[in-house]
Design a protein around this motif. Structure first.
Motif, PDB file in Angstrom:
ATOM      1  N   ALA A 120      11.702 -33.545  77.558  1.00  0.00           N
ATOM      2  CA  ALA A 120      11.305 -33.591  76.143  1.00  0.00           C
ATOM      3  C   ALA A 120      12.457 -33.140  75.246  1.00  0.00           C
ATOM      4  O   ALA A 120      12.757 -33.781  74.228  1.00  0.00           O
ATOM      5  CB  ALA A 120      10.080 -32.718  75.908  1.00  0.00           C
ATOM      6  N   MET A 121      13.125 -32.062  75.634  1.00  0.00           N
ATOM      7  CA  MET A 121      14.257 -31.574  74.838  1.00  0.00           C
ATOM      8  C   MET A 121      15.416 -32.570  74.894  1.00  0.00           C
ATOM      9  O   MET A 121      16.119 -32.762  73.902  1.00  0.00           O
ATOM     10  CB  MET A 121      14.705 -30.192  75.327  1.00  0.00           C
ATOM     11  N   ARG A 122      15.613 -33.206  76.045  1.00  0.00           N
ATOM     12  CA  ARG A 122      16.664 -34.220  76.145  1.00  0.00           C
ATOM     13  C   ARG A 122      16.379 -35.357  75.166  1.00  0.00           C
ATOM     14  O   ARG A 122      17.263 -35.776  74.415  1.00  0.00           O
ATOM     15  CB  ARG A 122      16.743 -34.759  77.580  1.00  0.00           C
ATOM     16  N   GLU A 123      15.147 -35.824  75.129  1.00  0.00           N
ATOM     17  CA  GLU A 123      14.764 -36.896  74.205  1.00  0.00           C
ATOM     18  C   GLU A 123      14.920 -36.442  72.752  1.00  0.00           C
ATOM     19  O   GLU A 123      15.354 -37.218  71.901  1.00  0.00           O
ATOM     20  CB  GLU A 123      13.325 -37.352  74.475  1.00  0.00           C
ATOM     21  N   PHE A 124      14.562 -35.208  72.470  1.00  0.00           N
ATOM     22  CA  PHE A 124      14.700 -34.666  71.123  1.00  0.00           C
ATOM     23  C   PHE A 124      16.167 -34.683  70.688  1.00  0.00           C
ATOM     24  O   PHE A 124      16.497 -35.129  69.585  1.00  0.00           O
ATOM     25  CB  PHE A 124      14.137 -33.240  71.079  1.00  0.00           C
ATOM     26  N   LEU A 125      17.045 -34.216  71.563  1.00  0.00           N
ATOM     27  CA  LEU A 125      18.474 -34.173  71.248  1.00  0.00           C
ATOM     28  C   LEU A 125      19.061 -35.575  71.100  1.00  0.00           C
ATOM     29  O   LEU A 125      19.873 -35.820  70.206  1.00  0.00           O
ATOM     30  CB  LEU A 125      19.229 -33.379  72.312  1.00  0.00           C
ATOM     31  N   LEU A 126      18.647 -36.490  71.960  1.00  0.00           N
ATOM     32  CA  LEU A 126      19.126 -37.871  71.836  1.00  0.00           C
ATOM     33  C   LEU A 126      18.663 -38.485  70.510  1.00  0.00           C
ATOM     34  O   LEU A 126      19.417 -39.223  69.868  1.00  0.00           O
ATOM     35  CB  LEU A 126      18.648 -38.715  73.017  1.00  0.00           C
ATOM     36  N   THR A 156       8.556 -28.688  64.816  1.00  0.00           N
ATOM     37  CA  THR A 156       7.574 -28.186  65.778  1.00  0.00           C
ATOM     38  C   THR A 156       6.670 -29.309  66.268  1.00  0.00           C
ATOM     39  O   THR A 156       6.416 -29.436  67.472  1.00  0.00           O
ATOM     40  CB  THR A 156       6.742 -27.041  65.163  1.00  0.00           C
ATOM     41  N   GLU A 157       6.180 -30.129  65.358  1.00  0.00           N
ATOM     42  CA  GLU A 157       5.313 -31.247  65.749  1.00  0.00           C
ATOM     43  C   GLU A 157       6.053 -32.254  66.621  1.00  0.00           C
ATOM     44  O   GLU A 157       5.497 -32.768  67.591  1.00  0.00           O
ATOM     45  CB  GLU A 157       4.712 -31.930  64.523  1.00  0.00           C
ATOM     46  N   LYS A 158       7.306 -32.529  66.278  1.00  0.00           N
ATOM     47  CA  LYS A 158       8.109 -33.458  67.085  1.00  0.00           C
ATOM     48  C   LYS A 158       8.281 -32.904  68.499  1.00  0.00           C
ATOM     49  O   LYS A 158       8.126 -33.631  69.492  1.00  0.00           O
ATOM     50  CB  LYS A 158       9.457 -33.702  66.407  1.00  0.00           C
ATOM     51  N   LEU A 159       8.612 -31.614  68.591  1.00  0.00           N
ATOM     52  CA  LEU A 159       8.778 -30.992  69.910  1.00  0.00           C
ATOM     53  C   LEU A 159       7.478 -31.021  70.707  1.00  0.00           C
ATOM     54  O   LEU A 159       7.473 -31.346  71.900  1.00  0.00           O
ATOM     55  CB  LEU A 159       9.256 -29.547  69.762  1.00  0.00           C
ATOM     56  N   LYS A 160       6.365 -30.707  70.052  1.00  0.00           N
ATOM     57  CA  LYS A 160       5.064 -30.722  70.738  1.00  0.00           C
ATOM     58  C   LYS A 160       4.723 -32.128  71.224  1.00  0.00           C
ATOM     59  O   LYS A 160       4.275 -32.303  72.351  1.00  0.00           O
ATOM     60  CB  LYS A 160       3.960 -30.214  69.801  1.00  0.00           C
ATOM     61  N   ASP A 161       4.927 -33.116  70.356  1.00  0.00           N
ATOM     62  CA  ASP A 161       4.622 -34.498  70.743  1.00  0.00           C
ATOM     63  C   ASP A 161       5.454 -34.928  71.945  1.00  0.00           C
ATOM     64  O   ASP A 161       4.929 -35.523  72.888  1.00  0.00           O
ATOM     65  CB  ASP A 161       4.863 -35.460  69.576  1.00  0.00           C
ATOM     66  N   LEU A 162       6.741 -34.639  71.889  1.00  0.00           N
ATOM     67  CA  LEU A 162       7.603 -35.010  73.015  1.00  0.00           C
ATOM     68  C   LEU A 162       7.225 -34.240  74.277  1.00  0.00           C
ATOM     69  O   LEU A 162       7.201 -34.812  75.375  1.00  0.00           O
ATOM     70  CB  LEU A 162       9.074 -34.772  72.664  1.00  0.00           C
ATOM     71  N   ALA A 163       6.925 -32.957  74.135  1.00  0.00           N
ATOM     72  CA  ALA A 163       6.556 -32.145  75.296  1.00  0.00           C
ATOM     73  C   ALA A 163       5.251 -32.623  75.917  1.00  0.00           C
ATOM     74  O   ALA A 163       5.100 -32.594  77.140  1.00  0.00           O
ATOM     75  CB  ALA A 163       6.453 -30.674  74.892  1.00  0.00           C
ATOM     76  N   GLU A 170       8.544 -20.907  70.958  1.00  0.00           N
ATOM     77  CA  GLU A 170       7.218 -20.802  71.568  1.00  0.00           C
ATOM     78  C   GLU A 170       6.779 -22.121  72.201  1.00  0.00           C
ATOM     79  O   GLU A 170       6.160 -22.119  73.271  1.00  0.00           O
ATOM     80  CB  GLU A 170       6.197 -20.325  70.530  1.00  0.00           C
ATOM     81  N   VAL A 171       7.090 -23.227  71.556  1.00  0.00           N
ATOM     82  CA  VAL A 171       6.744 -24.532  72.135  1.00  0.00           C
ATOM     83  C   VAL A 171       7.419 -24.683  73.495  1.00  0.00           C
ATOM     84  O   VAL A 171       6.768 -25.034  74.489  1.00  0.00           O
ATOM     85  CB  VAL A 171       7.160 -25.698  71.197  1.00  0.00           C
ATOM     86  N   VAL A 172       8.708 -24.402  73.540  1.00  0.00           N
ATOM     87  CA  VAL A 172       9.461 -24.536  74.791  1.00  0.00           C
ATOM     88  C   VAL A 172       8.944 -23.531  75.819  1.00  0.00           C
ATOM     89  O   VAL A 172       8.687 -23.876  76.983  1.00  0.00           O
ATOM     90  CB  VAL A 172      10.972 -24.356  74.539  1.00  0.00           C
ATOM     91  N   LYS A 173       8.761 -22.293  75.402  1.00  0.00           N
ATOM     92  CA  LYS A 173       8.291 -21.238  76.311  1.00  0.00           C
ATOM     93  C   LYS A 173       6.938 -21.596  76.931  1.00  0.00           C
ATOM     94  O   LYS A 173       6.758 -21.464  78.146  1.00  0.00           O
ATOM     95  CB  LYS A 173       8.192 -19.917  75.547  1.00  0.00           C
ATOM     96  N   GLN A 174       5.994 -22.017  76.118  1.00  0.00           N
ATOM     97  CA  GLN A 174       4.658 -22.330  76.633  1.00  0.00           C
ATOM     98  C   GLN A 174       4.702 -23.469  77.654  1.00  0.00           C
ATOM     99  O   GLN A 174       4.025 -23.407  78.685  1.00  0.00           O
ATOM    100  CB  GLN A 174       3.705 -22.670  75.485  1.00  0.00           C
ATOM    101  N   HIS A 175       5.501 -24.466  77.386  1.00  0.00           N
ATOM    102  CA  HIS A 175       5.599 -25.581  78.337  1.00  0.00           C
ATOM    103  C   HIS A 175       6.308 -25.147  79.623  1.00  0.00           C
ATOM    104  O   HIS A 175       5.933 -25.595  80.713  1.00  0.00           O
ATOM    105  CB  HIS A 175       6.263 -26.795  77.691  1.00  0.00           C
ATOM    106  N   LEU A 176       7.300 -24.288  79.502  1.00  0.00           N
ATOM    107  CA  LEU A 176       7.951 -23.765  80.703  1.00  0.00           C
ATOM    108  C   LEU A 176       6.963 -22.961  81.543  1.00  0.00           C
ATOM    109  O   LEU A 176       6.930 -23.081  82.768  1.00  0.00           O
ATOM    110  CB  LEU A 176       9.163 -22.902  80.336  1.00  0.00           C
ATOM    111  N   MET A 177       6.146 -22.147  80.885  1.00  0.00           N
ATOM    112  CA  MET A 177       5.159 -21.349  81.617  1.00  0.00           C
ATOM    113  C   MET A 177       4.128 -22.254  82.295  1.00  0.00           C
ATOM    114  O   MET A 177       3.709 -21.976  83.424  1.00  0.00           O
ATOM    115  CB  MET A 177       4.505 -20.334  80.679  1.00  0.00           C
TER     116      MET A 177
END
Length: 189
Positions: free
Chosen positions: A83-89, A67-74, A134-141
């Motif tokens: 952000a998700m692309r960087e996470f997957l890479l 969650t923290e990694k996703l938030k930081d990247l986002a 939720e991290v992804v959803k909030q950033h999409l919104m």
């Protein structure tokens, strides 16, 4: 109790590794004690309710890290797709550098294996997926996507990540994560 100030962390690190690589049922407390080089008393001091309590700790820690990694990247990327692309890479790079041994899909042992062990473990696993989504959803919104569509896209994004990681480990090939990284920005646009 151990005199080591990091005995609890050694136990959690070891248990996480063993749960991820062997599974919940195949991992015994004696093995965790031995491989963490901690006295038996330390394990029961920190985890008086035993294996299930230890598994819950591992679940929460894994969730917090991702969650923290996703938030930081986002927060530092131009958009959640990037952000998700960087996470997957990053996951692909870690998979290769660890010879496919340090990364394991969350769903592989936590959600699939432990959710049938107890309702508390199942709920903890549900919370993990909900937190990531939720991290992804909030950033999409924040990017202007409606709530229902954002929730759907977030669910698919987490499923894509987990599935690509599972395939990467099964094939011992980074290509599924690289393909997911290539396509996820379009999915989240």
């Amino acid at each position: 109790m151990s005199n080591k100030p990091n005995a609890r962390e050694a136990i959690v690190d070891c248990a996480s590794k063993l749960f991820f690589t062997q599974g919940y049922h195949a991992t015994g407390l004696n093995q965790i004690i031995k491989e963490s080089e901690s006295p038996k008393g330390s394990l029961y001091y920190y985890f008086p309710h035993g294996k299930e309590e230890l598994a819950l700790t591992c679940i929460h820690r894994t969730s917090d890290i991702v969650t923290e990694k996703l938030k930081d990247l986002a927060d530092t990327s131009p958009g959640i797709g990037e952000a998700m692309r960087e996470f997957l890479l990053g996951m692909a790079e870690e998979a290769v550098s660890s010879s496919y041994e340090r990364v394991v899909p969350f769903s592989f042992w936590l959600a699939v294996e432990t959710s049938c062990v107890s309702e508390e473990l199942r709920q903890a696993c549900q919370t993990v997926f909900s937190d990531w989504q939720e991290v992804v959803k909030q950033h999409l919104m924040e990017e202007g996507v409606g709530e229902t569509e954002a929730a759907d896209k977030a669910s698919v994004a987490v499923s894509l990540f987990e599935g690509a990681l599972l395939q990467t480990l099964t094939f011992r090939d980074e290509q599924p994560l690289l393909a997911a990284a290539k396509l996820i920005p379009a999915l989240l646009s």
